[in-house]
Design a protein around this motif. Sequence first.
Motif, PDB file in Angstrom:
ATOM      1  N   LEU A  49       0.746  -1.179   0.078  1.00  0.00           N
ATOM      2  CA  LEU A  49       0.043  -0.046   0.112  1.00  0.00           C
ATOM      3  C   LEU A  49       0.890   1.189  -0.206  1.00  0.00           C
ATOM      4  N   GLU A  50       1.967   1.149   0.615  1.00  0.00           N
ATOM      5  CA  GLU A  50       2.940   2.322   0.530  1.00  0.00           C
ATOM      6  C   GLU A  50       3.457   2.591  -0.798  1.00  0.00           C
ATOM      7  N   LYS A  51       3.715   1.553  -1.565  1.00  0.00           N
ATOM      8  CA  LYS A  51       3.993   1.739  -2.880  1.00  0.00           C
ATOM      9  C   LYS A  51       2.808   2.244  -3.755  1.00  0.00           C
ATOM     10  N   VAL A  52       1.798   1.767  -3.577  1.00  0.00           N
ATOM     11  CA  VAL A  52       0.631   2.468  -4.184  1.00  0.00           C
ATOM     12  C   VAL A  52       0.451   3.680  -4.007  1.00  0.00           C
ATOM     13  N   ARG A  53       0.556   4.019  -2.792  1.00  0.00           N
ATOM     14  CA  ARG A  53       0.501   5.667  -2.436  1.00  0.00           C
ATOM     15  C   ARG A  53       1.517   6.434  -3.078  1.00  0.00           C
ATOM     16  N   GLU A  54       2.755   6.149  -3.131  1.00  0.00           N
ATOM     17  CA  GLU A  54       3.879   6.646  -3.845  1.00  0.00           C
ATOM     18  C   GLU A  54       3.623   6.801  -5.395  1.00  0.00           C
ATOM     19  N   TYR A  55       3.276   5.684  -6.092  1.00  0.00           N
ATOM     20  CA  TYR A  55       2.798   5.588  -7.404  1.00  0.00           C
ATOM     21  C   TYR A  55       1.720   6.859  -7.775  1.00  0.00           C
ATOM     22  N   LEU A  56       0.735   6.843  -7.003  1.00  0.00           N
ATOM     23  CA  LEU A  56      -0.410   7.792  -7.211  1.00  0.00           C
ATOM     24  C   LEU A  56       0.021   9.062  -6.831  1.00  0.00           C
ATOM     25  N   ASP A  57       0.721   9.230  -5.757  1.00  0.00           N
ATOM     26  CA  ASP A  57       1.275  10.721  -5.362  1.00  0.00           C
ATOM     27  C   ASP A  57       2.358  11.246  -6.614  1.00  0.00           C
ATOM     28  N   ALA A  58       3.246  10.223  -7.491  1.00  0.00           N
ATOM     29  CA  ALA A  58       3.897  10.796  -8.098  1.00  0.00           C
ATOM     30  C   ALA A  58       3.201  11.083  -9.588  1.00  0.00           C
ATOM     31  N   GLY A  59       2.055  10.687  -9.772  1.00  0.00           N
ATOM     32  CA  GLY A  59       1.200  10.905 -10.994  1.00  0.00           C
ATOM     33  C   GLY A  59       0.623  10.078 -11.708  1.00  0.00           C
ATOM     34  N   THR A  60       0.894   8.560 -11.176  1.00  0.00           N
ATOM     35  CA  THR A  60       0.442   7.622 -11.898  1.00  0.00           C
ATOM     36  C   THR A  60      -1.146   7.507 -11.608  1.00  0.00           C
ATOM     37  N   LEU A  61      -1.770   7.284 -12.725  1.00  0.00           N
ATOM     38  CA  LEU A  61      -3.228   7.212 -13.050  1.00  0.00           C
ATOM     39  C   LEU A  61      -3.805   6.081 -12.311  1.00  0.00           C
ATOM     40  N   ALA A  62      -3.398   4.933 -12.538  1.00  0.00           N
ATOM     41  CA  ALA A  62      -3.834   3.744 -11.749  1.00  0.00           C
ATOM     42  C   ALA A  62      -3.009   2.797 -11.367  1.00  0.00           C
ATOM     43  N   VAL A  63      -3.134   2.204 -10.225  1.00  0.00           N
ATOM     44  CA  VAL A  63      -2.305   1.053  -9.849  1.00  0.00           C
ATOM     45  C   VAL A  63      -2.831  -0.102  -9.722  1.00  0.00           C
ATOM     46  N   TRP A  64      -2.489  -1.438 -10.162  1.00  0.00           N
ATOM     47  CA  TRP A  64      -3.070  -2.728 -10.223  1.00  0.00           C
ATOM     48  C   TRP A  64      -2.438  -3.208  -9.168  1.00  0.00           C
ATOM     49  N   VAL A  65      -3.164  -3.808  -8.279  1.00  0.00           N
ATOM     50  CA  VAL A  65      -2.360  -4.769  -7.140  1.00  0.00           C
ATOM     51  C   VAL A  65      -3.192  -5.996  -7.555  1.00  0.00           C
ATOM     52  N   VAL A  66      -2.181  -6.902  -7.752  1.00  0.00           N
ATOM     53  CA  VAL A  66      -2.580  -8.372  -8.365  1.00  0.00           C
ATOM     54  C   VAL A  66      -2.150  -9.303  -7.217  1.00  0.00           C
ATOM     55  N   ARG A  67      -3.168 -10.205  -7.008  1.00  0.00           N
ATOM     56  CA  ARG A  67      -2.972 -11.196  -5.938  1.00  0.00           C
ATOM     57  C   ARG A  67      -3.170 -12.489  -6.479  1.00  0.00           C
ATOM     58  N   PRO A  68      -2.299 -13.097  -7.113  1.00  0.00           N
ATOM     59  CA  PRO A  68      -2.162 -14.576  -7.684  1.00  0.00           C
ATOM     60  C   PRO A  68      -2.859 -15.644  -6.633  1.00  0.00           C
ATOM     61  N   ASP A  69      -2.610 -15.447  -5.369  1.00  0.00           N
ATOM     62  CA  ASP A  69      -2.963 -16.610  -4.494  1.00  0.00           C
ATOM     63  C   ASP A  69      -4.589 -16.303  -4.279  1.00  0.00           C
ATOM     64  N   VAL A  70      -5.103 -15.506  -4.439  1.00  0.00           N
ATOM     65  CA  VAL A  70      -6.623 -15.373  -4.597  1.00  0.00           C
ATOM     66  C   VAL A  70      -7.403 -14.813  -5.670  1.00  0.00           C
ATOM     67  N   ARG A  71      -6.355 -14.707  -6.782  1.00  0.00           N
ATOM     68  CA  ARG A  71      -6.803 -14.305  -8.237  1.00  0.00           C
ATOM     69  C   ARG A  71      -7.654 -13.209  -8.304  1.00  0.00           C
ATOM     70  N   THR A  72      -7.340 -11.927  -7.746  1.00  0.00           N
ATOM     71  CA  THR A  72      -8.154 -10.728  -7.450  1.00  0.00           C
ATOM     72  C   THR A  72      -6.872  -9.696  -8.271  1.00  0.00           C
ATOM     73  N   ILE A  73      -7.796  -8.858  -8.595  1.00  0.00           N
ATOM     74  CA  ILE A  73      -7.044  -7.273  -9.129  1.00  0.00           C
ATOM     75  C   ILE A  73      -7.436  -6.235  -8.498  1.00  0.00           C
ATOM     76  N   ALA A  74      -6.957  -5.564  -7.612  1.00  0.00           N
ATOM     77  CA  ALA A  74      -7.586  -4.239  -6.855  1.00  0.00           C
ATOM     78  C   ALA A  74      -6.788  -3.006  -8.001  1.00  0.00           C
ATOM     79  N   ILE A  75      -7.724  -2.246  -8.446  1.00  0.00           N
ATOM     80  CA  ILE A  75      -7.436  -1.128  -9.077  1.00  0.00           C
ATOM     81  C   ILE A  75      -7.413   0.151  -8.380  1.00  0.00           C
ATOM     82  N   HIS A  76      -6.419   0.743  -7.992  1.00  0.00           N
ATOM     83  CA  HIS A  76      -6.365   1.929  -7.229  1.00  0.00           C
ATOM     84  C   HIS A  76      -6.352   3.239  -7.896  1.00  0.00           C
ATOM     85  N   ARG A  77      -6.999   4.137  -7.784  1.00  0.00           N
ATOM     86  CA  ARG A  77      -6.819   5.261  -8.505  1.00  0.00           C
ATOM     87  C   ARG A  77      -6.607   6.740  -7.861  1.00  0.00           C
ATOM     88  N   HIS A  78      -7.109   6.622  -6.689  1.00  0.00           N
ATOM     89  CA  HIS A  78      -6.916   7.771  -5.598  1.00  0.00           C
ATOM     90  C   HIS A  78      -6.430   7.066  -4.214  1.00  0.00           C
TER      91      HIS A  78
END
Length: 193
Positions: free
Chosen positions: A131-160
Amino acid sequence: MSTASKPRLMTAEEFMTADLGDGLFELVRGEVVRLSPPYYPHGSVCNNISGLFWDYGRRTGYGHGAGNDASVQTQRGPDTVRGPDVLFISYARWPKEERRSTPGAPVKLPPVAPDVAVEVVSPGDRRIEVLEKVREYLDAGTLAVWVVRPDVRTIAIHRHSDAPPTTLVDGESIEEQPELPGFRCAVSEVFED
C-alpha cells in the motif's frame, strides 16, 4: 559521548549508475533496499500482463509497456526509485520519439509517472509495504495502480490514495479503464499458466 552518523543518502541518478551487485534493488528515501527474488507464479503473472499490454499498445498505438521491474522515480528529496512489476505509459505522456535512447547516451528514468503501474503480490510481501508503493505511485502522478494477488486471483485497481480500490475477480473483465481506452481482457487471462 559519540553519536552515530547517518548514512549519506543516494540520489536517483547515483542509484541508476551504481554497481550494486547481483539482485533486485530499489531506492527508498535515499537508501538502497534489496528485494527478495520473486517466485515462479509471480513471474508468470507479470509475463501475462506484459503480453496483454504489449498487444494492446501494438494494436491501438496508444502507448508502450515495460516489465522486468523497469525503474520509475516516485519521490524527490530524498529520492525514491521503484520498479513496478509491469507498467504502461501512453504516447501522449511520453512520446515514442522521446523514449528512444541515442547509442552511447546515458539511460535516463522516464520523465513521467506511468499511466498504469502493476504490483504483483508475492507470498512474502507485507500489505502495508504494498500500500505504501501504491500511495507513492499515485502521488507521483500514476493514474492507476493494479495490485494483483495470484493467491486469490484478484486485481485491485487503485486510482486515488484516499478512495477504496475497485476489486475484480475471476469471471469479471478488465474494461472501460480510462487510462487504457479500448483495453479489455478477462481477469482469468492474467492468471493463466
